[in-house]
Each structure stands twice: as C-alpha cells, then as structure tokens.
Design an enzyme around this catalytic site. Structure first.
Site, PDB file in Angstrom:
ATOM      1  N   HIS A   1       0.818  -1.214   0.000  1.00  0.00           N
ATOM      2  CA  HIS A   1       0.000   0.000   0.000  1.00  0.00           C
ATOM      3  C   HIS A   1       0.853   1.266   0.000  1.00  0.00           C
ATOM      4  CE1 HIS A   1       0.350  -0.141   4.540  1.00  0.00           C
ATOM      5  NE2 HIS A   1       0.470   1.147   4.344  1.00  0.00           N
TER       6      HIS A   1
ATOM      7  N   ASP B   1       0.221  -7.536   1.366  1.00  0.00           N
ATOM      8  CA  ASP B   1       0.620  -6.137   1.557  1.00  0.00           C
ATOM      9  C   ASP B   1       2.139  -5.977   1.633  1.00  0.00           C
ATOM     10  OD1 ASP B   1       0.514  -3.436   1.782  1.00  0.00           O
ATOM     11  OD2 ASP B   1      -0.553  -3.388   3.694  1.00  0.00           O
TER      12      ASP B   1
ATOM     13  N   SER C   1       4.531   2.989   7.742  1.00  0.00           N
ATOM     14  CA  SER C   1       4.293   1.743   6.995  1.00  0.00           C
ATOM     15  C   SER C   1       5.506   1.367   6.170  1.00  0.00           C
ATOM     16  CB  SER C   1       3.092   1.898   6.061  1.00  0.00           C
ATOM     17  OG  SER C   1       1.900   1.939   6.775  1.00  0.00           O
TER      18      SER C   1
END
Length: 358
Positions: free
Chosen positions: A96, A127, A210
């Site tokens: 992402h 992911d 992230s």
C-alpha cells in the site's frame, strides 16, 4: 495514505529515584522511614540508575545498527518507509506504500538527496512489495533479519521509519501479542488484505511508518509495521498502543520470491477458490457467505461446492461475513483438509475441502 497504513515513533527513559527505592526497601523490612538504610537498600538504589543507563545504551546501539538500513519512500503524493533488504539495492516495503506507482524517490539515511528506485513487484494479498534502487549510494547497509519463532510477548521493540514525514524517527514499545489476524481497509489506498500471524505491538503506528522496521534489542528486524487499529468510538481515529507488523518469516518468503522470480509463486496463503459475498438473515444480521462463483478445477469445486451455497463454518470458525471467511483462511495452510459447513436449498451439510493457494 490513511492512518491505518502508516507507523510511528517514540523513546523510553527509565528513571528511578534512589530515595523512593530506599524507602520501599526499608518499609518492607519492617523499619521506620527514619531508619538508616542497610547495605541491601543502598545496593538496590545504586543498581536502578545503572540498569536504566544500560537499557539506554542498548537502545542507542540498536538505533546505530539498524537506522541506516531504514529509508523513506515517496510514491507520488504518498509517503512511507522501507528496509534495505540486500546489498544489491532491493528495498522491501508495504504494497500500500507503493500503490500503483512504479518509480519512486528514496531517501536513505546516508544521504540527503533522494535516489530513484523502480518497482520490482508488488503482492497486495500480503501487503508487501519490493523496489530497487537504480544506483547504489556509498555506505548503503542491508538490515539483519531475525527469526519469527523467537518473537515473544513482552519483548522490547523499537519501530523505525518516517511517521508524518519525520524521517529516521524511532519509537519504543513491547510485543503485545503474536498470531493476530487483521483485515485492512480498502479505502484510502489500503489493499483490503486479510493478514494472518501478525505481531501486535504497543509501538505507535502513524502515517508514514508503513514499510519500516520493527526491531528487537539484538538489532534484528522482526517485522514490518503495517497498520494501526482504529477506534470506531472515536470516528475511526487510531487506537493508541495497538499496532500490527507483518512477521519477518512472511517478509522473507515474499521478498525472496519477488527478487528471484519477479513474482510470488508460493504465497503460503490458503484459498477456497470461490467468489463470495456476505448475506443477511431475516433480522438483517450477517449470517454467512454466499458463493457467487466457483473456480473451475479449484479446491471448492473439487469438493462439490456450488454457486448459491451459503458457507456458515470453516473448520471450527463460524463464518458470518466475507471478512470472517478471509480471517479463517488466513489461519490455515495450503494443502490442509478442512471441513466446510454450508447451506444448500435450506439444508445444512458439510464437505471436506483440500485448501488451495492464493
């Protein structure tokens, strides 16, 4: 990129007033507060700041060892983090973070000018993604990756990344739980993936973290911070102290295949081989997953599952929504046999499915 997709920062200082330690020791020994502390009390009082200093030294050593391997990634208007995976310029991050972008600006800890990187491949189902620097800068250092089987609840960890664009930030917490199954939102750039065996941590996870590094005190990466829990009572804002990281075992599985083949050929993720949707009962409550279509020659088809069936249980897990089905599958392995309970024409029956792979 939304708050569920990015990570955090923080620092711990352990300060213990020596006088307080002496007082507690004296009282527990039956002495009055005015009594002179004995040798044992003095030893404890002296040991506390020494222990704090040693822990602080451990933090500094870990930061010095690992932070040079953590990078900042700009993907269009989005910002995230990544970890230098090897000495060939491969960087592992979240899917992402890269989104649909194929060229990125990467800022490494050893230089101020952004470098150009290109996408090797992305695997949204877990992911994870790998990008590669077009030019290797001097001093680029690959991170050292740990062992998922050694991750334990209570273990002190540091989270490193670029939360809110603050590059090379470090925060601290513990491993709060292991083996969690969580589902990402598909909004705001999220993949919508259901992720199993996640490491839960109290280290803060904020936008921009992230793809960064969750690190133990042996300077080993044990996970990639990926998302934070949201609190519905606070209009979806992040729930403090509840973040999740993809375990290093899965990071290695995906990254090694992407680097070798340019794609993931063996995901290790179980699948039924159906397309489904959540169905509601007469009281408008989720009550199962209706099979919309069945993959030809897939595991469900071979077990006799048909379009129109309603799946209500997989193994011992009650299935009420498509998300609960994905979470149940995330706990299984390809090749395993599992009992699937379904409703067909108003009747309940069970079939045994040999699970396939995503």
């Amino acid at each position: 990129m939304d708050a569920s997709s990015r990570p955090a920062r923080r620092t711990l200082r352990l300060l213990v007033p020596a006088t307080a330690v002496v007082c507690v020791a004296a009282l527990s020994a039956g002495c009055s507060p005015a009594a002179a502390p004995g040798p044992r009390s003095s030893t404890r009082a002296a040991a506390a700041p020494v222990a704090a200093s040693e822990l602080e030294d451990d933090y500094r050593e870990v930061i010095a060892n690992v932070l040079p391997s953590v990078v900042q990634i700009e993907a269009g208007e989005s910002l995230g983090s990544g970890i230098v995976y090897d000495d060939k310029g491969h960087i592992v991050t979240n899917a992402h973070v890269v989104g649909r972008t194929e060229r990125f600006k990467v800022t490494v800890a050893t230089g101020e000018q952004p470098l150009t990187a290109t996408l090797v491949s992305s695997f949204p189902e877990q992911d994870l993604a790998v990008v590669r620097l077009e030019k290797l800068p001097p001093g680029l250092r690959a991170a050292r990756f740990g062992d998922s089987s050694q991750v334990a609840v209570g273990q002190i960890v540091l989270a490193m990344g670029s939360p809110l664009g603050l590059s090379s930030s470090v925060t601290q917490g513990i491993v709060s739980a292991v083996g969690r199954t969580v589902s990402e939102s598909s909004e705001g750039g999220g993949t919508g993936a259901t992720l199993g065996n996640m490491v839960q941590t109290s280290a803060a996870i904020n936008p921009g973290n992230s793809g960064g590094a969750l690190v133990n005190l042996s300077s080993e990466v044990i996970g990639i911070p990926t998302l934070a829990a949201s609190d519905p009572g606070l209009e979806g804002s992040a729930a403090p102290g509840i973040g999740f990281a993809i375990p290093v075992s899965m990071v290695r599985t995906v990254a090694d295949q992407i680097i070798k083949y340019g794609e993931v050929r063996d995901s290790g993720r179980a699948a039924l081989g159906i397309t489904g949707r959540t169905v509601l009962d007469d009281d408008y409550r989720p009550s199962g997953v209706a099979v919309v279509s069945v993959d030809r020659d897939g595991p469900a088809a071979e077990a006799g599952v048909r379009a129109g069936d309603i799946i209500t249980k997989l193994g011992g897990a009650q299935i009420t929504t498509i998300t609960s089905l994905a979470e149940a599958l995330a706990s299984e392995r390809p090749g395993e046999e599992v009992s699937v309970t379904l409703e067909r024409a108003g009747r309940e029956q069970a079939v045994t499915v040999t699970l396939g792979e995503i």
